[in-house]
Design a protein around this motif. Structure first.
Motif, PDB file in Angstrom:
ATOM      1  N   LEU A 104      -7.860  -4.974   4.559  1.00 35.87           N
ATOM      2  CA  LEU A 104      -7.229  -4.574   5.814  1.00 35.87           C
ATOM      3  C   LEU A 104      -6.188  -5.602   6.232  1.00 35.87           C
ATOM      4  O   LEU A 104      -6.512  -6.564   6.895  1.00 35.87           O
ATOM      5  N   PRO A 105      -4.938  -5.327   5.891  1.00 35.82           N
ATOM      6  CA  PRO A 105      -4.359  -4.304   5.026  1.00 35.82           C
ATOM      7  C   PRO A 105      -3.717  -4.917   3.777  1.00 35.82           C
ATOM      8  O   PRO A 105      -3.832  -6.116   3.536  1.00 35.82           O
ATOM      9  N   VAL A 106      -2.983  -4.092   2.996  1.00 38.30           N
ATOM     10  CA  VAL A 106      -2.038  -4.560   1.989  1.00 38.30           C
ATOM     11  C   VAL A 106      -0.661  -4.592   2.661  1.00 38.30           C
ATOM     12  O   VAL A 106      -0.274  -3.642   3.333  1.00 38.30           O
ATOM     13  N   ILE A 107       0.065  -5.693   2.502  1.00 38.23           N
ATOM     14  CA  ILE A 107       1.327  -5.888   3.222  1.00 38.23           C
ATOM     15  C   ILE A 107       2.463  -6.128   2.233  1.00 38.23           C
ATOM     16  O   ILE A 107       2.375  -7.002   1.369  1.00 38.23           O
ATOM     17  N   PHE A 108       3.538  -5.350   2.372  1.00 33.61           N
ATOM     18  CA  PHE A 108       4.755  -5.554   1.607  1.00 33.61           C
ATOM     19  C   PHE A 108       5.846  -5.994   2.581  1.00 33.61           C
ATOM     20  O   PHE A 108       6.087  -5.318   3.589  1.00 33.61           O
ATOM     21  N   SER A 109       6.510  -7.118   2.300  1.00 29.44           N
ATOM     22  CA  SER A 109       7.472  -7.651   3.258  1.00 29.44           C
ATOM     23  C   SER A 109       8.807  -7.938   2.586  1.00 29.44           C
ATOM     24  O   SER A 109       8.889  -8.153   1.366  1.00 29.44           O
ATOM     25  N   ALA A 110       9.864  -7.958   3.400  1.00 32.47           N
ATOM     26  CA  ALA A 110      11.208  -8.295   2.924  1.00 32.47           C
ATOM     27  C   ALA A 110      11.938  -9.037   4.026  1.00 32.47           C
ATOM     28  O   ALA A 110      11.827  -8.694   5.208  1.00 32.47           O
ATOM     29  N   LYS A 111      12.680 -10.046   3.642  1.00 30.24           N
ATOM     30  CA  LYS A 111      13.474 -10.818   4.581  1.00 30.24           C
ATOM     31  C   LYS A 111      14.820 -11.118   3.942  1.00 30.24           C
ATOM     32  O   LYS A 111      14.906 -11.359   2.724  1.00 30.24           O
TER      33      LYS A 111
END
Length: 239
Positions: free
Chosen positions: A91-98
């Protein structure tokens, strides 16, 4: 056999370190998988290709493991992380972009997939900091602030804002950092880092004995009843 495995891992880490280029030593991996936003307030992204691996473990009030992978190139930073609770599962799986547009300005976004309820949430944010319109608070302080929104397609949306600072207190080896935000990075389910509808105050230390390794000790949501303690560890290298 176990000793052989440990020796091989150590040799791999040393080989990674030998390929490193000279960069600022104040780095870390956030729980979002990228450098910045929660617990390391920086919008800076490496212009060269760089890989970061690491994670965080929250020790109180429950145990949550958060392994993370980060890839940076040409001002972009892509990350993936998984929050795994020993009592609640993923809780949870996180996909990020910067993306660092220029000195002092950038953008950030993430997608959070909550496997238990099979739902998703999004976060978007405009970042500012040292260098924006010539802004600098001097004294070796690193300043970052952000404004944006989080939304869940089937529920609601909220405005988010945060303000963070960081400063070297000993020879670019020991850094103190703090941030104040009106949200926690988890949008749906966050019993460990923020009371519902309350602000978040985080305070921590980042120890960087070498350019390729970082160790963090962080107090999360310290002004609320469900405050917690987290430890983080990260390695970075350029293959």
């Amino acid at each position: 056999m176990k000793r052989l495995v440990y020796v091989m891992i150590l040799l791999i880490v040393i080989s990674f370190a030998s390929s490193l280029y000279s960069l600022s030593k104040d780095f870390d991996l956030a729980s979002t998988g990228g450098t910045g936003i929660i617990m390391y307030p920086s919008l800076d992204v490496s212009k060269s290709f760089e890989i970061g691996i690491g994670g965080q473990v929250v020790l109180l009030p429950d145990v949550v493991f958060s392994p993370a992978l980060s890839i940076a190139f040409q001002g972009f930073n892509l990350g993936v992380a998984v929050d795994y609770s020993t009592s609640g599962g993923i809780l949870p799986v996180i996909f990020s972009a910067k993306y660092q547009i220029a000195s002092g300005i950038g953008i950030y976004g993430d997608l959070q997939w909550f496997t238990q309820v099979d739902d998703i949430a999004f976060s978007l944010m405009l970042l500012g900091g040292n260098g924006l319109f010539g802004l600098s608070i001097g004294g070796g302080w690193d300043l970052t602030f952000g404004f944006g929104m989080a939304f869940t397609p089937r529920y609601d949306w909220n405005l988010n804002v945060f303000f963070g600072v960081q400063k070297s207190v000993y020879a670019d080896i020991l850094f103190i950092r703090a941030e104040l935000a009106n949200y926690s990075y988890r949008i749906f389910y966050d019993p460990f880092f923020a009371n519902d509808r309350r602000g978040v105050f985080n305070l921590g230390l980042n120890i960087v004995p070498a350019k390729w390794i970082s160790i963090g000790v962080n107090g999360l949501d310290l002004l609320d009843a469900n405050r917690s303690l987290a430890l983080s560890f990260a390695l970075r290298f350029n293959p």
